[in-house]
Design a protein around this motif. Sequence first.
Motif, PDB file in Angstrom:
ATOM      1  N   VAL A   7       0.856  -1.192   0.000  1.00 11.08           N
ATOM      2  CA  VAL A   7       0.000   0.000   0.000  1.00 11.08           C
ATOM      3  C   VAL A   7       0.893   1.243   0.000  1.00 11.08           C
ATOM      4  O   VAL A   7       1.657   1.467   0.946  1.00 11.08           O
ATOM      5  CB  VAL A   7      -0.931   0.022   1.232  1.00 11.08           C
ATOM      6  CG1 VAL A   7      -1.938   1.164   1.111  1.00 11.08           C
ATOM      7  CG2 VAL A   7      -1.643  -1.315   1.405  1.00 11.08           C
ATOM      8  N   ALA A  39      -7.048  -0.325  -0.035  1.00 10.69           N
ATOM      9  CA  ALA A  39      -6.456  -1.455   0.694  1.00 10.69           C
ATOM     10  C   ALA A  39      -7.472  -2.112   1.623  1.00 10.69           C
ATOM     11  O   ALA A  39      -7.536  -3.343   1.720  1.00 10.69           O
ATOM     12  CB  ALA A  39      -5.249  -0.972   1.490  1.00 10.69           C
ATOM     13  N   VAL A  60       0.747  -7.153   5.094  1.00  5.12           N
ATOM     14  CA  VAL A  60       0.548  -5.868   4.411  1.00  5.12           C
ATOM     15  C   VAL A  60       1.816  -5.039   4.568  1.00  5.12           C
ATOM     16  O   VAL A  60       2.294  -4.824   5.687  1.00  5.12           O
ATOM     17  CB  VAL A  60      -0.654  -5.107   5.000  1.00  5.12           C
ATOM     18  CG1 VAL A  60      -0.822  -3.758   4.298  1.00  5.12           C
ATOM     19  CG2 VAL A  60      -1.930  -5.928   4.864  1.00  5.12           C
TER      20      VAL A  60
END
Length: 252
Positions: A7, A39, A60
């Motif tokens: 992200v 996201a 992530v």
Amino acid sequence: MLRALAVDDERPSLEELLYLLHADPRIGSAEGAGDATEALRRINRALQSGPDGPDAIDVVFLDIHMPGLDGLEMARLLTGLAEPPLVVFVTAHEGFAVHAFDLKAVDYVLKPVRRERLAEAVRRAAQLRRAAPPIPVHEPDPDHIPVELGGVTRFVSVEDITRVEAQGDYARLHTPQGSHLVRIPLSTLEERWRARGFLRIHRRHLVALHHIGELRLDAGTVSVLVDSVELQVSRRHARELRDLLMRRTTGR
């Protein structure tokens, strides 16, 4: 093999990060998102897919400075999930490391990202994912069955169930206090509760032997009285019922 989501609102940084992730043999898949909103939508899809589903996400890689919801705020949201993905912060700013580790971040990688440094973060994530304890599988409580009543789940004692009536793919449980509809076929309950003294007496009825008040014979037909309700016994089940009731009364 880790399933990753990167992200970052800066497109060149996102593409470089994805390139490095795809080059790591421990990364099975890596997708990108340009902001926290995108996201979170992707993570929501992962939650719906389940931990072993095709859309699952293990880790992530998250930038901090982004417009709207920043990386730290997004990480706080993720900590509220029952099974959140691991988080690695990837940022150009050193000053947020304390906040990042307060949020249980796996690692804190500074930009420009070096291949060796990212590989170390991936190694830590893979190690944590392997070490994660398996999700416990809870066996059904043999003494109770959950029922829904006005949006509330209650647990009915099997000992209180006097009879069960088939209603399509559902079954209606009868107790002295009332009845409850559950989405379980009668055949499943018959198999599950046979050892607890339940017997199928008809294609539509399963009864608890210890709740039978009377056995009636009339012109070749057999019926039982359970909670003041008379139930017909099919011929194919009549002999087994009589034998079981006889054993219960004689103790043999």
